[in-house]
Write a protein that holds these residues in place. Structure first.
Motif, PDB file in Angstrom:
ATOM      1  N   PRO A 210     -83.827  81.972   8.343  1.00 35.68           N
ATOM      2  CA  PRO A 210     -83.633  82.698   9.609  1.00 35.68           C
ATOM      3  C   PRO A 210     -84.896  83.453  10.010  1.00 35.68           C
ATOM      4  CG  PRO A 210     -81.782  83.047   8.122  1.00 35.68           C
ATOM      5  CD  PRO A 210     -82.845  82.358   7.320  1.00 35.68           C
ATOM      6  N   GLY A 211     -85.183  83.471  11.309  1.00 37.54           N
ATOM      7  CA  GLY A 211     -86.378  84.151  11.786  1.00 37.54           C
ATOM      8  C   GLY A 211     -86.307  85.659  11.659  1.00 37.54           C
ATOM      9  N   ASP A 212     -85.100  86.200  11.584  1.00 37.08           N
ATOM     10  CA  ASP A 212     -84.921  87.637  11.388  1.00 37.08           C
ATOM     11  C   ASP A 212     -83.581  87.873  10.711  1.00 37.08           C
ATOM     12  OD1 ASP A 212     -82.961  87.407  13.427  1.00 37.08           O
ATOM     13  OD2 ASP A 212     -84.450  87.831  14.957  1.00 37.08           O
ATOM     14  N   GLY A 213     -83.344  89.118  10.351  1.00 34.53           N
ATOM     15  CA  GLY A 213     -82.101  89.473   9.673  1.00 34.53           C
ATOM     16  C   GLY A 213     -82.190  89.252   8.180  1.00 34.53           C
ATOM     17  N   PRO A 214     -81.240  89.800   7.440  1.00 34.22           N
ATOM     18  CA  PRO A 214     -81.280  89.720   5.971  1.00 34.22           C
ATOM     19  C   PRO A 214     -81.085  88.303   5.463  1.00 34.22           C
ATOM     20  CG  PRO A 214     -79.171  90.591   6.698  1.00 34.22           C
ATOM     21  CD  PRO A 214     -80.034  90.514   7.917  1.00 34.22           C
ATOM     22  N   VAL A 215     -81.860  87.932   4.470  1.00 39.52           N
ATOM     23  CA  VAL A 215     -81.717  86.632   3.833  1.00 39.52           C
ATOM     24  C   VAL A 215     -82.216  86.725   2.409  1.00 39.52           C
ATOM     25  CG1 VAL A 215     -83.983  85.807   4.630  1.00 39.52           C
ATOM     26  CG2 VAL A 215     -82.209  84.157   4.000  1.00 39.52           C
ATOM     27  N   ILE A 216     -81.543  86.021   1.505  1.00 38.34           N
ATOM     28  CA  ILE A 216     -81.934  85.971   0.096  1.00 38.34           C
ATOM     29  C   ILE A 216     -82.549  84.605  -0.178  1.00 38.34           C
ATOM     30  CG2 ILE A 216     -81.111  86.086  -2.299  1.00 38.34           C
ATOM     31  CD1 ILE A 216     -78.660  87.672  -1.111  1.00 38.34           C
TER      32      ILE A 216
ATOM     33  N   LEU B 266     -82.383  94.124   1.967  1.00 43.53           N
ATOM     34  CA  LEU B 266     -81.441  93.361   2.785  1.00 43.53           C
ATOM     35  C   LEU B 266     -80.772  94.248   3.837  1.00 43.53           C
ATOM     36  CD1 LEU B 266     -79.837  91.285  -0.105  1.00 43.53           C
ATOM     37  CD2 LEU B 266     -81.437  90.432   1.622  1.00 43.53           C
ATOM     38  N   LYS B 267     -80.455  95.469   3.462  1.00 42.89           N
ATOM     39  CA  LYS B 267     -79.845  96.403   4.399  1.00 42.89           C
ATOM     40  C   LYS B 267     -80.766  96.669   5.579  1.00 42.89           C
ATOM     41  CE  LYS B 267     -77.761 101.018   4.698  1.00 42.89           C
ATOM     42  NZ  LYS B 267     -77.417 102.270   3.962  1.00 42.89           N
ATOM     43  N   ASP B 268     -82.063  96.643   5.331  1.00 41.08           N
ATOM     44  CA  ASP B 268     -83.051  96.865   6.393  1.00 41.08           C
ATOM     45  C   ASP B 268     -83.352  95.590   7.179  1.00 41.08           C
ATOM     46  OD1 ASP B 268     -83.269  99.532   5.736  1.00 41.08           O
ATOM     47  OD2 ASP B 268     -85.019  99.264   4.447  1.00 41.08           O
ATOM     48  N   GLY B 269     -82.614  94.512   6.872  1.00 43.15           N
ATOM     49  CA  GLY B 269     -82.800  93.267   7.609  1.00 43.15           C
ATOM     50  C   GLY B 269     -83.941  92.413   7.114  1.00 43.15           C
ATOM     51  N   GLY B 270     -84.358  92.616   5.860  1.00 40.35           N
ATOM     52  CA  GLY B 270     -85.498  91.889   5.327  1.00 40.35           C
ATOM     53  C   GLY B 270     -85.128  90.650   4.542  1.00 40.35           C
TER      54      GLY B 270
END
Length: 222
Positions: A29-35, A107-111
């Motif tokens: 994803p280009g933005d938002g949280p991802v693992i 992840l909470k910060d959208g990283g």
């Protein structure tokens, strides 16, 4: 500014020297949280993955890389910060919980947060059983998990090698796995085990590695 410049230089230099075969970046994803959950063959995996991904990727690195004294320590701290590393004290118990909490904060910060479910580098090229920290992150945050496979990095920098070599590298990024629903009826431990095994199956499908039934026998020294 200096960190962005170092990252750009590292990416351009790495592509020129190693000409990595990178596929599946569109799955991130280009933005938002991802693992990003990856197999782990070499120390340089933590350099290769952040430089290949177009967005900033945070990952855990030994605090010693940030604490070393002198010019060498400053250089190490600058490089790892530029790559997105988060310093952490390695160990069990409280240290392990703190490490996962750092991942959850990213992840909470959208990283984007990268993790090696095997815990440390494979000593023989096989893919070892995943530890459930990746499932804890996914189930707690609701973030999608993108399976990642690195190939060839064990030839670039084998375990205990001080300097990297020139060798072909390939990276594969699989389709995102959604664990945000469908596991609420399970006990916590069981849900984490099921999710972790699904993640490891996806990594194996990308990497083509032989599977090991046991956990990695090496201590976590990355």
């Amino acid at each position: 500014m200096i960190y962005k410049a170092l990252r750009r230089i590292g990416s351009v230099t790495g592509r020129a020297l190693y000409r990595p075969d990178v596929r599946g970046l569109e799955n991130i994803p280009g933005d938002g949280p991802v693992i990003l959950a990856s197999n782990h063959l070499s120390f340089c995996d933590s350099v290769v993955i952040p430089l290949a991904v177009p967005r900033t990727v945070r990952f855990l690195a030994k605090a010693e890389y940030f604490d070393a004294p002198g010019a060498k320590g400053r250089a190490s701290r600058t490089v790892f910060t530029a790559l997105g590393a988060v310093p952490v004290r390695r160990g069990g118990g409280r240290e392990a919980v703190d490490a996962l909490d750092l991942g959850l904060s990213v992840l909470k910060d959208g990283g984007a947060f990268a993790i090696y479910p095997e815990g440390t580098r494979s000593p023989d090229g096989r893919l070892y059983r995943g530890r459930t920290g990746v499932a804890h992150l996914a189930l707690t945050s609701g973030a999608p998990v993108v399976p990642v496979a690195v190939r060839g990095t064990d030839r670039v920098q084998p375990i205990d090698a001080k300097l990297p070599r020139i060798a072909p590298i390939a990276l594969r990024f699989g389709e995102p796995l959604d664990f945000s629903f469908g596991y609420g009826h399970m006990k916590t431990g069981r849900a984490r085990r099921v999710v972790t095994d699904e993640v490891m199956d996806a990594i194996a499908a990308l990497s083509g590695q032989e599977r090991a039934r046991e956990y990695n026998p090496r201590s976590a020294d990355d």
